[in-house]
Design an enzyme around this catalytic site. Structure first.
Site, PDB file in Angstrom:
ATOM      1  N   HIS A 123     -16.794 -44.679 -32.342  1.00 46.39           N
ATOM      2  CA  HIS A 123     -17.698 -44.238 -31.277  1.00 46.39           C
ATOM      3  C   HIS A 123     -17.303 -44.923 -29.981  1.00 46.39           C
ATOM      4  O   HIS A 123     -16.867 -46.078 -29.994  1.00 46.39           O
ATOM      5  CB  HIS A 123     -19.162 -44.545 -31.619  1.00 46.39           C
ATOM      6  CG  HIS A 123     -19.400 -45.957 -32.061  1.00 46.39           C
ATOM      7  ND1 HIS A 123     -19.112 -46.382 -33.347  1.00 46.39           N
ATOM      8  CD2 HIS A 123     -19.847 -47.045 -31.393  1.00 46.39           C
ATOM      9  CE1 HIS A 123     -19.397 -47.672 -33.449  1.00 46.39           C
ATOM     10  NE2 HIS A 123     -19.836 -48.104 -32.272  1.00 46.39           N
ATOM     11  N   MET A 124     -17.472 -44.209 -28.907  1.00 48.40           N
ATOM     12  CA  MET A 124     -17.170 -44.756 -27.584  1.00 48.40           C
ATOM     13  C   MET A 124     -18.490 -44.925 -26.831  1.00 48.40           C
ATOM     14  O   MET A 124     -19.279 -43.984 -26.735  1.00 48.40           O
ATOM     15  CB  MET A 124     -16.233 -43.815 -26.831  1.00 48.40           C
ATOM     16  CG  MET A 124     -15.809 -44.370 -25.492  1.00 48.40           C
ATOM     17  SD  MET A 124     -14.283 -43.594 -24.926  1.00 48.40           S
ATOM     18  CE  MET A 124     -14.812 -41.925 -24.772  1.00 48.40           C
ATOM     19  N   HIS A 125     -18.725 -46.135 -26.336  1.00 44.28           N
ATOM     20  CA  HIS A 125     -19.912 -46.400 -25.522  1.00 44.28           C
ATOM     21  C   HIS A 125     -19.612 -45.986 -24.081  1.00 44.28           C
ATOM     22  O   HIS A 125     -18.563 -46.353 -23.534  1.00 44.28           O
ATOM     23  CB  HIS A 125     -20.244 -47.889 -25.506  1.00 44.28           C
ATOM     24  CG  HIS A 125     -20.601 -48.486 -26.840  1.00 44.28           C
ATOM     25  ND1 HIS A 125     -21.896 -48.800 -27.198  1.00 44.28           N
ATOM     26  CD2 HIS A 125     -19.828 -48.844 -27.902  1.00 44.28           C
ATOM     27  CE1 HIS A 125     -21.904 -49.323 -28.422  1.00 44.28           C
ATOM     28  NE2 HIS A 125     -20.660 -49.370 -28.867  1.00 44.28           N
ATOM     29  N   VAL A 166     -21.045 -50.083 -36.563  1.00 49.44           N
ATOM     30  CA  VAL A 166     -21.130 -48.794 -37.254  1.00 49.44           C
ATOM     31  C   VAL A 166     -19.708 -48.305 -37.530  1.00 49.44           C
ATOM     32  O   VAL A 166     -18.904 -48.152 -36.602  1.00 49.44           O
ATOM     33  CB  VAL A 166     -21.907 -47.751 -36.413  1.00 49.44           C
ATOM     34  CG1 VAL A 166     -21.928 -46.401 -37.123  1.00 49.44           C
ATOM     35  CG2 VAL A 166     -23.336 -48.233 -36.141  1.00 49.44           C
ATOM     36  N   ARG A 201     -27.899 -40.698 -26.920  1.00 46.38           N
ATOM     37  CA  ARG A 201     -28.318 -41.972 -26.334  1.00 46.38           C
ATOM     38  C   ARG A 201     -28.384 -43.057 -27.401  1.00 46.38           C
ATOM     39  O   ARG A 201     -28.864 -42.810 -28.509  1.00 46.38           O
ATOM     40  CB  ARG A 201     -29.685 -41.815 -25.645  1.00 46.38           C
ATOM     41  CG  ARG A 201     -29.634 -40.815 -24.522  1.00 46.38           C
ATOM     42  CD  ARG A 201     -30.742 -40.976 -23.515  1.00 46.38           C
ATOM     43  NE  ARG A 201     -30.712 -39.829 -22.602  1.00 46.38           N
ATOM     44  CZ  ARG A 201     -29.864 -39.675 -21.598  1.00 46.38           C
ATOM     45  NH1 ARG A 201     -28.981 -40.615 -21.321  1.00 46.38           N
ATOM     46  NH2 ARG A 201     -29.896 -38.585 -20.840  1.00 46.38           N
ATOM     47  N   ASP A 202     -27.891 -44.254 -27.036  1.00 46.85           N
ATOM     48  CA  ASP A 202     -27.942 -45.397 -27.945  1.00 46.85           C
ATOM     49  C   ASP A 202     -29.414 -45.785 -28.172  1.00 46.85           C
ATOM     50  O   ASP A 202     -30.198 -45.809 -27.231  1.00 46.85           O
ATOM     51  CB  ASP A 202     -27.154 -46.570 -27.345  1.00 46.85           C
ATOM     52  CG  ASP A 202     -26.826 -47.631 -28.380  1.00 46.85           C
ATOM     53  OD1 ASP A 202     -25.628 -47.820 -28.683  1.00 46.85           O
ATOM     54  OD2 ASP A 202     -27.776 -48.290 -28.887  1.00 46.85           O
ATOM     55  N   ILE A 203     -29.791 -46.086 -29.418  1.00 45.35           N
ATOM     56  CA  ILE A 203     -31.191 -46.447 -29.702  1.00 45.35           C
ATOM     57  C   ILE A 203     -31.547 -47.820 -29.145  1.00 45.35           C
ATOM     58  O   ILE A 203     -32.730 -48.130 -29.033  1.00 45.35           O
ATOM     59  CB  ILE A 203     -31.565 -46.478 -31.217  1.00 45.35           C
ATOM     60  CG1 ILE A 203     -30.443 -47.027 -32.077  1.00 45.35           C
ATOM     61  CG2 ILE A 203     -32.092 -45.165 -31.713  1.00 45.35           C
ATOM     62  CD1 ILE A 203     -30.923 -47.426 -33.466  1.00 45.35           C
ATOM     63  N   ASN A 231     -15.575 -50.590 -29.500  1.00 49.99           N
ATOM     64  CA  ASN A 231     -15.522 -51.801 -30.314  1.00 49.99           C
ATOM     65  C   ASN A 231     -14.795 -51.468 -31.617  1.00 49.99           C
ATOM     66  O   ASN A 231     -15.099 -50.458 -32.262  1.00 49.99           O
ATOM     67  CB  ASN A 231     -16.935 -52.302 -30.610  1.00 49.99           C
ATOM     68  CG  ASN A 231     -17.649 -52.766 -29.348  1.00 49.99           C
ATOM     69  OD1 ASN A 231     -17.024 -53.297 -28.433  1.00 49.99           O
ATOM     70  ND2 ASN A 231     -18.952 -52.559 -29.285  1.00 49.99           N
TER      71      ASN A 231
END
Ligand code: AMP
Ligand code: ZN
Length: 114
Positions: free
Chosen positions: A100-102, A96, A29-31, A87
């Site tokens: 990474h894939m959201h 970052v 999970r994204d912080i 992104n």
């Protein structure tokens, strides 16, 4: 790349709310969540950004997408819908430097993004 935060999450040196793991990927999970469901899916291997991928990584990339569809079902947003975002670089808003894939969902998302 021991100073990379996402490498440290991948090796479990740093804690995160992990929702999925397999030998090649970890998802957590994204912080700073931007939606009710906001998960980051990363390869455990360090790639700075999507721009580093080449034809030899095609299977890995495909499997990252499949991991996302699996997590979307697990998070119960497969039916309502979701968005996948990678992104890339400065104008892409990449903060970052570990690819990474959201996975975003759980509410209606606006388009286009800002
Ligand atoms: P990006 O702008 O695409 O590089 O997104 C980086 C994302 O990583 C942001 O949404 C951050 O909130 C998230 N983030 C940074 N550090 C962590 C962490 N230690 N655990 C979970 N999410 C993080
Ligand atoms: Zn890394």
């Amino acid at each position: 790349m021991p100073e990379c935060v996402f490498c440290k999450i991948g090796s479990r040196e740093l804690q995160a709310m992990v929702v999925y793991e397999d030998p090649d990927f970890i998802a957590f999970r994204d912080i700073n969540p931007m939606a009710p469901v906001h998960v980051l899916i990363i390869p455990k291997l360090h790639y700075e950004s999507l721009a580093e991928f080449t034809a030899k990584d095609a299977t890995l990339l495909g499997r990252m997408l499949l991991a996302a569809t699996h997590i979307a079902r697990q998070e119960r947003i497969a039916e309502s819908g979701y968005r996948l975002v990678i992104n890339t670089g400065a104008h892409g808003g990449q903060a970052v430097s570990h690819v990474h894939m959201h996975l975003l969902g759980g509410r209606a998302l606006q388009w286009p993004p800002g």
